[in-house]
Design a protein around this motif. Structure first.
Motif, PDB file in Angstrom:
ATOM      1  N   GLY A 100     -30.632  -0.923   1.238  1.00  0.00           N
ATOM      2  CA  GLY A 100     -31.273  -1.027   2.541  1.00  0.00           C
ATOM      3  C   GLY A 100     -30.301  -1.245   3.681  1.00  0.00           C
ATOM      4  N   MET A 101     -29.007  -1.099   3.397  1.00  0.00           N
ATOM      5  CA  MET A 101     -27.993  -1.361   4.413  1.00  0.00           C
ATOM      6  C   MET A 101     -27.091  -0.161   4.596  1.00  0.00           C
ATOM      7  N   GLN A 102     -26.289  -0.219   5.633  1.00  0.00           N
ATOM      8  CA  GLN A 102     -25.399   0.873   5.961  1.00  0.00           C
ATOM      9  C   GLN A 102     -23.939   0.452   5.765  1.00  0.00           C
ATOM     10  N   GLY A 103     -23.122   1.404   5.340  1.00  0.00           N
ATOM     11  CA  GLY A 103     -21.698   1.154   5.235  1.00  0.00           C
ATOM     12  C   GLY A 103     -21.374  -0.059   4.379  1.00  0.00           C
ATOM     13  N   ASN A 104     -20.515  -0.937   4.911  1.00  0.00           N
ATOM     14  CA  ASN A 104     -20.091  -2.116   4.149  1.00  0.00           C
ATOM     15  C   ASN A 104     -20.875  -3.373   4.513  1.00  0.00           C
ATOM     16  N   GLU A 105     -22.049  -3.200   5.095  1.00  0.00           N
ATOM     17  CA  GLU A 105     -22.848  -4.332   5.560  1.00  0.00           C
ATOM     18  C   GLU A 105     -23.156  -5.330   4.441  1.00  0.00           C
ATOM     19  N   ALA A 106     -23.418  -4.826   3.232  1.00  0.00           N
ATOM     20  CA  ALA A 106     -23.793  -5.705   2.115  1.00  0.00           C
ATOM     21  C   ALA A 106     -22.676  -6.658   1.732  1.00  0.00           C
ATOM     22  N   LEU A 107     -21.435  -6.326   2.049  1.00  0.00           N
ATOM     23  CA  LEU A 107     -20.304  -7.190   1.700  1.00  0.00           C
ATOM     24  C   LEU A 107     -20.449  -8.582   2.306  1.00  0.00           C
ATOM     25  N   GLY A 108     -21.085  -8.668   3.466  1.00  0.00           N
ATOM     26  CA  GLY A 108     -21.252  -9.955   4.124  1.00  0.00           C
ATOM     27  C   GLY A 108     -22.514 -10.693   3.729  1.00  0.00           C
ATOM     28  N   LYS A 109     -23.357 -10.073   2.915  1.00  0.00           N
ATOM     29  CA  LYS A 109     -24.624 -10.687   2.522  1.00  0.00           C
ATOM     30  C   LYS A 109     -24.575 -11.356   1.150  1.00  0.00           C
TER      31      LYS A 109
END
Length: 281
Positions: A100-109
């Motif tokens: 549900g995220m774009q690019g490397n956004e999940a790295l911070g979650k």
């Protein structure tokens, strides 16, 4: 099996087993989709906590043992459109986040911690959702996956996702909350003995219709983790009591001190909202 705050850092729970009691904290939703960053003033880190300085010397270097796994997860997060990167056991919940995220956004979650959760010489790798950040440290308790090292290989102990959530209790057990739809719900507590390569069910409760009557729901119990009524015994527990018990256990679940995957990868996320969950570069 299918399927609010003490602090533990780097995975050891020894102090809790010696008598620590977790403080009561604001509720955090069970599913990863519903989990949101809470205002920092709602959280207090005043109580005792475990940190890297309190770790016993381990016979195995976790950073080396799990280097390939960490890189594998990091690579998947940076390529969320590639479903094949999430097909291994332990990646189900991570795919839910990344898809549900774009690019490397999940790295911070999402973050990780390495340390022995059962006080033996082997460290575990725990992957969890980041709920909040305070004093440049990230914390979370909704566990997606847990790995240990046994017989010369990395073994997945937990594969959590939205309808199959895991938490670590102050007693050192893994608590599982699972849902199979509106009618079916279950909880279980799992022990993780020293030098073990799998979790062992201590107790399991689940709902199921009685005598195939969908309007007559009972709560069943076993110590196998199965949702099979033929392998279980019916209890006098009400469904509402089961949910109340679950809520209380989650309320007291331990928050883990995590290193975000953005920090691990040495990159900034492309989502400004994630800056609350990852150290700014």
């Amino acid at each position: 099996m299918k399927k609010k705050k003490g602090i533990i850092t780097a995975g050891l729970i020894l102090s809790f087993l010696l008598g620590l009691t977790a403080c009561t904290k604001p509720e955090v939703p069970i599913t990863s989709e519903e989990t949101t960053t809470k205002p920092l003033e709602e959280f207090s880190l005043e109580q005792e906590s475990l940190n890297e300085e309190s770790l016993e010397e381990l016979s195995y270097d976790g950073e080396i043992l799990y280097a390939d796994k960490l890189q594998e997860i990091c690579n998947a997060f940076m390529n969320p459109e590639k479903y094949e990167l999430f097909e291994k056991e332990g990646m189900s919940g991570l795919y839910e986040i990344a898809s549900g995220m774009q690019g490397n956004e999940a790295l911070g979650k999402v973050g990780y911690m390495i340390g022995s959760v059962n006080e033996d010489e082997v460290p575990e790798l725990v992957i969890a959702y980041i709920d909040f950040k305070e004093n440049e440290k990230a914390y979370g308790r909704n566990i997606y996956s847990v790995y240990t090292y046994a017989d010369g290989e990395v073994v997945c102990l937990v594969d959590g996702y939205a309808r199959n959530s895991y938490y670590l209790t102050k007693e050192g057990q893994f608590f599982n909350s699972g849902s199979g739809g509106a009618m079916y719900h279950g909880t279980a507590l799992y022990d993780f003995p020293e030098n073990a390569d799998s979790l062992q069910c201590a107790e399991c409760y689940f709902t199921h219709e009685r005598n195939d009557d969908v309007e007559d729901i009972a709560v069943y119990y076993n110590t196998t983790g199965s949702w099979d009524v033929n392998e279980s015994e019916e209890t006098d527990m009400l469904v509402d009591d089961l949910f109340a018990k679950e809520e209380e256990i989650i309320k007291e679940a331990i928050y883990l001190e995590l290193t975000s995957f953005a920090e691990y990868a040495g990159v900034e996320t492309n989502d400004s909202d994630a800056l609350d969950a990852v150290r700014e570069k």
